[in-house]
Design an enzyme around this catalytic site. Structure first.
Site, PDB file in Angstrom:
ATOM      1  N   THR A 279       0.681  -1.279   0.076  1.00 31.49           N
ATOM      2  CA  THR A 279      -0.016   0.025   0.158  1.00 31.49           C
ATOM      3  C   THR A 279       0.981   1.411  -0.161  1.00 31.49           C
ATOM      4  O   THR A 279       0.615   2.190  -0.818  1.00 31.49           O
ATOM      5  CB  THR A 279      -1.051  -0.007   1.121  1.00 31.49           C
ATOM      6  OG1 THR A 279      -1.759  -1.185   1.022  1.00 31.49           O
ATOM      7  CG2 THR A 279      -1.878   1.088   1.229  1.00 31.49           C
TER       8      THR A 279
ATOM      9  N   GLU B 149       1.258   9.739  -5.946  1.00 32.78           N
ATOM     10  CA  GLU B 149       1.688  10.988  -5.633  1.00 32.78           C
ATOM     11  C   GLU B 149       2.454  11.422  -7.056  1.00 32.78           C
ATOM     12  O   GLU B 149       2.444  12.193  -7.592  1.00 32.78           O
ATOM     13  CB  GLU B 149       2.543  10.971  -4.450  1.00 32.78           C
ATOM     14  CG  GLU B 149       1.829  11.093  -3.209  1.00 32.78           C
ATOM     15  CD  GLU B 149       2.612  11.985  -2.066  1.00 32.78           C
ATOM     16  OE1 GLU B 149       2.738  13.033  -2.418  1.00 32.78           O
ATOM     17  OE2 GLU B 149       2.784  11.194  -1.144  1.00 32.78           O
TER      18      GLU B 149
ATOM     19  N   HIS C 123      -7.162   0.509  -1.372  1.00 32.90           N
ATOM     20  CA  HIS C 123      -6.271  -0.461  -2.091  1.00 32.90           C
ATOM     21  C   HIS C 123      -7.206  -1.551  -2.014  1.00 32.90           C
ATOM     22  O   HIS C 123      -7.177  -2.264  -0.955  1.00 32.90           O
ATOM     23  CB  HIS C 123      -5.094  -0.654  -1.410  1.00 32.90           C
ATOM     24  CG  HIS C 123      -4.062  -1.538  -2.063  1.00 32.90           C
ATOM     25  ND1 HIS C 123      -2.553  -1.618  -1.433  1.00 32.90           N
ATOM     26  CD2 HIS C 123      -4.074  -2.274  -3.039  1.00 32.90           C
ATOM     27  CE1 HIS C 123      -1.768  -2.548  -2.198  1.00 32.90           C
ATOM     28  NE2 HIS C 123      -2.578  -2.650  -3.236  1.00 32.90           N
TER      29      HIS C 123
END
Length: 158
Positions: A61, A69, A95
């Site tokens: 994750t 990002e 996720h």
């Protein structure tokens, strides 16, 4: 007295003083709709077991967060003025499916809102077998040198 006069002029024009300063300091005006993407191979180095976020050999994750990002900041970087960049300030991440070593993970992002220096993105992540996650991500436009100096000053204060 002068400040109150300036304030009333800003209010008549419907531009808040902070927004006017922002426009002067950060000239780039971004518009929603900018899209980006980034991808990464799932290797032993970016598994949950290797990154300390779990025991399994599946895409971690934290690695998924980094991919979001990357896709977001790289999508707007070419549109910014020289010396400007963005920093992540908020990430809401789901996720939803595992991706094993040997597969690829791809993130597709879109700039959905611009509020002064605050940029909001939506992102969807896919593995070779389908969707693995979704995210909403906020970034702020900064002046790189000014931001770095501020961060470095914290270390010097120790």
């Amino acid at each position: 007295m002068l400040f109150k006069r300036q304030q009333s002029v800003y209010n008549k024009r419907h531009i808040a003083p902070a927004k006017l300063l922002l426009i002067k300091e950060y000239c780039t005006m971004l518009n929603p709709g900018i899209k980006g993407s980034a991808s990464v191979a799932v290797t032993a180095a970016n598994t949950a077991a290797a990154m300390g976020s779990g025991e399994l050999n599946v895409f971690a994750t934290p690695a998924l967060a980094a991919l979001v990002e990357k896709a977001c900041w790289q999508s707007v970087a070419p549109e910014l003025d020289p010396g400007c960049g963005t920093v992540g300030t908020k990430l809401e991440l789901a996720h939803n499916a595992p991706t094993p070593v040997g597969m690829m993970v791809r993130c597709e992002s879109e700039l959905t809102a611009v509020d002064g220096r605050k940029l909001t993105f939506s992102a969807v992540m896919y593995g070779d077998a389908g969707e693995v996650g979704r995210a909403t991500h906020e970034r702020f436009i900064i002046q790189n040198e000014k931001f770095q100096k501020k961060a470095d000053a914290k270390k010097a204060a120790e």
